[in-house]
Write a protein that holds these residues in place. Structure first.
Motif, short mmCIF file in Angstrom:
data_model
loop_
_atom_site.label_atom_id
_atom_site.label_comp_id
_atom_site.label_asym_id
_atom_site.label_seq_id
_atom_site.Cartn_x
_atom_site.Cartn_y
_atom_site.Cartn_z
N CYS A 23 0.83 -1.22 0.00
CA CYS A 23 0.00 0.00 0.00
C CYS A 23 0.86 1.27 0.00
CB CYS A 23 -0.95 0.01 1.20
SG CYS A 23 -1.96 -1.45 1.36
N HIS A 24 1.76 1.35 -0.97
CA HIS A 24 2.71 2.47 -1.05
C HIS A 24 1.99 3.81 -0.88
CE1 HIS A 24 5.42 5.39 -3.04
NE2 HIS A 24 6.39 4.59 -2.64
N ASN A 25 2.53 4.62 0.01
CA ASN A 25 2.00 5.98 0.25
C ASN A 25 3.00 6.96 -0.34
OD1 ASN A 25 0.94 8.35 1.23
ND2 ASN A 25 1.27 7.89 3.39
N PRO A 26 2.67 7.79 -1.32
CA PRO A 26 1.32 8.19 -1.73
C PRO A 26 0.76 7.54 -3.00
CG PRO A 26 2.92 9.70 -2.66
CD PRO A 26 3.70 8.64 -1.94
N THR A 27 1.39 6.53 -3.58
CA THR A 27 0.95 6.15 -4.94
C THR A 27 -0.02 4.97 -5.02
OG1 THR A 27 2.74 4.58 -5.34
CG2 THR A 27 3.22 6.89 -5.79
N GLY A 28 -0.03 4.09 -4.00
CA GLY A 28 -0.88 2.90 -4.08
C GLY A 28 -0.31 1.84 -5.01
N ALA A 29 0.88 2.10 -5.59
CA ALA A 29 1.49 1.16 -6.54
C ALA A 29 2.47 0.27 -5.79
CB ALA A 29 2.20 1.93 -7.65
N ASP A 30 2.21 -1.04 -5.79
CA ASP A 30 3.03 -1.97 -5.01
C ASP A 30 3.88 -2.87 -5.91
OD1 ASP A 30 2.20 -1.06 -2.57
OD2 ASP A 30 0.60 -2.54 -2.36
N LEU A 31 4.93 -3.40 -5.31
CA LEU A 31 5.79 -4.36 -6.00
C LEU A 31 5.07 -5.71 -6.05
CD1 LEU A 31 8.99 -3.47 -3.93
CD2 LEU A 31 8.57 -2.82 -6.33
N ASP A 32 5.25 -6.45 -7.16
CA ASP A 32 4.70 -7.82 -7.16
C ASP A 32 5.78 -8.77 -6.62
OD1 ASP A 32 6.43 -8.49 -9.25
OD2 ASP A 32 4.94 -8.06 -10.80
N LEU A 33 5.41 -10.04 -6.47
CA LEU A 33 6.34 -10.97 -5.81
C LEU A 33 7.63 -11.16 -6.59
CD1 LEU A 33 4.27 -13.80 -4.11
CD2 LEU A 33 5.60 -11.95 -3.06
N ALA A 34 7.53 -11.15 -7.94
CA ALA A 34 8.75 -11.30 -8.75
C ALA A 34 9.66 -10.10 -8.52
CB ALA A 34 8.37 -11.42 -10.23
N GLN A 35 9.06 -8.93 -8.34
CA GLN A 35 9.87 -7.73 -8.09
C GLN A 35 10.51 -7.77 -6.70
OE1 GLN A 35 6.67 -5.07 -9.16
NE2 GLN A 35 7.50 -4.75 -11.23
N TRP A 36 9.77 -8.28 -5.71
CA TRP A 36 10.37 -8.45 -4.37
C TRP A 36 11.56 -9.41 -4.46
CZ3 TRP A 36 9.69 -5.91 0.12
CH2 TRP A 36 8.52 -5.16 0.28
N ALA A 37 11.41 -10.48 -5.25
CA ALA A 37 12.50 -11.45 -5.39
C ALA A 37 13.71 -10.78 -6.03
CB ALA A 37 12.04 -12.65 -6.20
N ALA A 38 13.45 -9.92 -7.03
CA ALA A 38 14.56 -9.22 -7.70
C ALA A 38 15.26 -8.28 -6.72
CB ALA A 38 14.03 -8.46 -8.91
N ILE A 39 14.48 -7.66 -5.84
CA ILE A 39 15.07 -6.77 -4.83
C ILE A 39 15.93 -7.57 -3.84
CG2 ILE A 39 14.41 -5.39 -2.80
CD1 ILE A 39 12.37 -4.07 -4.57
N ALA A 40 15.43 -8.75 -3.47
CA ALA A 40 16.22 -9.61 -2.56
C ALA A 40 17.55 -9.95 -3.23
CB ALA A 40 15.44 -10.88 -2.23
N ASP A 41 17.51 -10.32 -4.52
CA ASP A 41 18.75 -10.66 -5.23
C ASP A 41 19.69 -9.46 -5.28
OD1 ASP A 41 17.83 -13.18 -5.65
OD2 ASP A 41 17.12 -12.83 -7.70
N LEU A 42 19.11 -8.29 -5.54
CA LEU A 42 19.93 -7.07 -5.61
C LEU A 42 20.62 -6.80 -4.26
CD1 LEU A 42 20.39 -4.40 -7.50
CD2 LEU A 42 18.83 -3.38 -5.85
N CYS A 43 19.86 -6.94 -3.17
CA CYS A 43 20.44 -6.71 -1.83
C CYS A 43 21.57 -7.69 -1.56
CB CYS A 43 19.36 -6.83 -0.75
SG CYS A 43 18.18 -5.47 -0.79
N LEU A 44 21.37 -8.95 -1.96
CA LEU A 44 22.41 -9.96 -1.74
C LEU A 44 23.65 -9.65 -2.58
CD1 LEU A 44 20.23 -13.21 -1.72
CD2 LEU A 44 21.59 -12.31 0.19
N GLU A 45 23.39 -9.35 -3.84
CA GLU A 45 24.48 -9.08 -4.78
C GLU A 45 25.32 -7.88 -4.36
OE1 GLU A 45 23.81 -7.61 -9.09
OE2 GLU A 45 22.65 -9.45 -8.77
#
Ligand SMILES: Cc1ncc(COP(=O)(O)O)c(C=O)c1O
Length: 394
Positions: free
Chosen positions: A178-200
């Motif tokens: 529920c991103h404030n102020p946009t209401g635009a959220d990450l989907d699960l594939a995008q969360w996974a990509a963020i996890a990979d980025l953090c690890l990398e």
């Protein structure tokens, strides 16, 4: 000392609220407000919260301090509500905090203490209080592109590209749902990509979780955060109970640390406790005790979940109804994104002079960045509000 002090810039949302209060029109409508509203325009005390409050009133025997960590049972319940079984609890430490803002602030100060050279990356746009509270903790900040307001679209590729410039040890602040102020959220594939980025890249994810249960459901809304927690060695989470329990003024939240190993979690937690000891010493008890009672009593918990579902379903219905009304009035799909977004807020993507016109001509109050509170829409006036907006932007 004070003779040369300049006034701080006025808070735009508070200024708008003041203007709204002074507006004499009967049909005026406040879409700028940041709290949930029911179909009567009220922000009621939830029944489960009221029952717990009455029980607390009867059973409480002391007002002695709760201790620097706060209510331990509350902390354990919040950890399981937010993290599920995504992470082994011996790697996690949790403390109660005065609201999501309190949790964000003490965690930011912890970063300032343990990694003072880190840059915190935050979305553009983001909740207007993120930047000031990070600055208070003397942290460096950079923004990553997140949302194309004109076209109502998430800019995931732009976000990932910008984050390629982040350095090991930098912090990535993301909204849990529920991103404030946009209401635009990450989907699960995008969360996974963020996890990979953090690890990398060796980034520390810092999740602001202020709207759990307001998007698609308690489990669904936590799925991205849990996916991330299951993959990364370290993480920070600031959870708020203000919205989902409707306890805004009680100031209830939780700050969570996940570390690679239990000993590191414990050492880092002692630093967090030393931060809070110096800032407010002990957290307030009342709201957290209520949330703890609701979460530990099966009857109250199921009553709360029903009330939370009702709030969410009302917002989802308003989203689809309002998008439809705007489609009819504008004869276009320009505002269809409202139905796909989640949580309390969306941005209409209209110009400041159009926002001014809507306020002047129709008494509808919208924040300058075109953010509207979906829950502030009256069920029986969707067509009228859509007509007012469309007639002011043509
Ligand atoms: C994204 C976000 N984070 C944190 C908060 C803080 O909430 P609280 O009232 O619990 O401090 C809010 C409240 O509006 C928010 O929108």
């Amino acid at each position: 000392m004070f003779e040369n002090v300049q006034a701080a810039p006025a808070d735009k949302i508070l200024g708008l609220m003041m203007q709204f209060r002074e507006d004499p029109r009967d049909n005026k409508l406040d879409l700028g407000v940041g709290v949930y509203k029911d179909s009567h325009g009220d922000t009621p005390v939830l029944a489960a919260v009221k029952s717990a409050e009455l029980r607390l009133f009867d059973s409480q025997k002391t007002k002695a301090y709760v201790g620097v960590q706060g209510d331990k049972e509350f902390c354990a319940e919040m950890a399981s509500l937010v993290l599920g079984d995504s992470v082994s609890m011996d790697r996690a430490r949790i403390c109660q905090a005065p609201g999501g803002t309190g949790a964000l602030s003490i965690l930011s100060m912890l970063i300032g203490r343990t990694a003072p050279d880190a840059t915190v990356w935050l979305s553009d746009p983001t909740w207007p209080n993120h930047m000031p509270l990070l600055k208070n903790a003397r942290l460096k900040t950079q923004q990553y592109p997140y949302y194309d307001t004109k076209n109502g679209k998430l800019l995931f590729d732009g976000m990932m590209e910008a984050l390629s410039a982040a350095k090991p040890g930098d912090v990535l602040l993301v909204h849990g749902c529920c991103h404030n102020p946009t209401g635009a959220d990450l989907d699960l594939a995008q969360w996974a990509a963020i996890a990979d980025l953090c690890l990398e890249k060796g980034l520390l994810p810092f999740v602001d979780f202020a709207y759990l249960g307001f998007g698609d459901g308690l489990e669904e809304d936590a799925a991205g955060l849990r996916l991330l927690a299951s993959k990364v060695p370290e993480m920070l989470i600031a959870a708020s109970c203000s919205k989902n329990f409707g306890v805004y003024r009680e100031r209830v939240g939780a700050a969570m640390i996940i570390a690679a190993a239990p000993a590191q979690a414990e050492a880092t937690f002692t630093q967090l406790m030393s931060v809070t000891r110096a800032v407010y010493s002990m957290p307030p008890d009342h709201g957290a005790a209520i949330v703890r009672m609701v979460l530990t009593d099966p009857h109250l918990k199921s009553e709360w979940i029903t009330e939370l579902n009702d709030m969410r379903n009302r917002m989802l219905k308003l989203r689809s109804g309002f998008a439809e009304a705007l489609r009819r009035e504008s004869n276009s799909s320009r505002f269809d994104f409202i139905a796909d977004q989640r949580g309390m807020f969306s941005r209409l993507g209209i110009a400041p002079e159009e926002i001014d016109r809507i306020r002047a001509d129709h008494g509808i109050y919208i924040v300058g960045d075109s953010r509207i509170n979906i829950a502030g829409l009256p069920d029986n006036r969707l067509d009228e509000v859509a007509r007012a907006i469309v007639s002011s932007i043509e």
